[in-house]
Design a protein around this motif. Structure first.
Motif, PDB file in Angstrom:
ATOM      1  N   GLN A  17      -7.419 -24.798  43.719  1.00  0.00           N
ATOM      2  CA  GLN A  17      -8.577 -25.534  43.202  1.00  0.00           C
ATOM      3  C   GLN A  17      -9.324 -26.190  44.349  1.00  0.00           C
ATOM      4  OE1 GLN A  17      -7.142 -28.193  40.132  1.00  0.00           O
ATOM      5  NE2 GLN A  17      -7.503 -26.661  38.548  1.00  0.00           N
ATOM      6  N   ASN A  18      -8.595 -26.657  45.355  1.00  0.00           N
ATOM      7  CA  ASN A  18      -9.231 -27.279  46.515  1.00  0.00           C
ATOM      8  C   ASN A  18     -10.095 -26.260  47.259  1.00  0.00           C
ATOM      9  OD1 ASN A  18      -9.473 -29.771  48.048  1.00  0.00           O
ATOM     10  ND2 ASN A  18      -8.521 -28.603  49.701  1.00  0.00           N
ATOM     11  N   SER A  21     -13.200 -25.570  45.142  1.00  0.00           N
ATOM     12  CA  SER A  21     -14.138 -26.697  45.148  1.00  0.00           C
ATOM     13  C   SER A  21     -14.909 -26.741  46.464  1.00  0.00           C
ATOM     14  CB  SER A  21     -13.410 -28.014  44.891  1.00  0.00           C
ATOM     15  OG  SER A  21     -12.554 -28.341  45.967  1.00  0.00           O
ATOM     16  N   ARG A  28     -12.839 -31.615  44.124  1.00  0.00           N
ATOM     17  CA  ARG A  28     -11.731 -30.912  43.488  1.00  0.00           C
ATOM     18  C   ARG A  28     -11.568 -31.355  42.042  1.00  0.00           C
ATOM     19  NH1 ARG A  28      -7.498 -30.932  41.142  1.00  0.00           N
ATOM     20  NH2 ARG A  28      -7.229 -33.156  41.366  1.00  0.00           N
ATOM     21  N   TYR A  31     -14.073 -29.560  39.894  1.00  0.00           N
ATOM     22  CA  TYR A  31     -13.700 -28.163  39.659  1.00  0.00           C
ATOM     23  C   TYR A  31     -12.547 -28.074  38.661  1.00  0.00           C
ATOM     24  CZ  TYR A  31     -12.829 -23.274  40.135  1.00  0.00           C
ATOM     25  OH  TYR A  31     -12.684 -21.947  39.834  1.00  0.00           O
TER      26      TYR A  31
END
Length: 70
Positions: A17-18, A21, A28, A31
């Motif tokens: 996810q990081n 994003s 993050r 997202y």
């Protein structure tokens, strides 16, 4: 459908996810909220996502994406 597809596409491309994003220029937490169906991306972020994954906007919104592992 969008939240499910975002997660499938992200995992298929081996992104966290990081990572996602950072690619799409959002925090993050923002997202993560897209994947958890708590919010939706604005039109600019949404189009960046579609362009990055090379997917039509209509498809990501309306069809469950199936990944074929061959």
């Amino acid at each position: 459908m969008l939240s499910y597809n975002l997660k499938v596409l992200r995992k298929t491309h081996n992104l966290t996810q990081n990572d996602a994003s950072n690619i799409f220029g959002v925090k993050r937490a923002a997202y993560a909220s897209y994947e958890e169906n708590r919010s939706i991306p604005n039109i600019f972020v949404f189009m960046n996502i579609c362009n990055y994954y090379k997917i039509e906007p209509k498809k990501i919104l309306t069809k469950k994406i199936k990944i074929n592992y061959e």
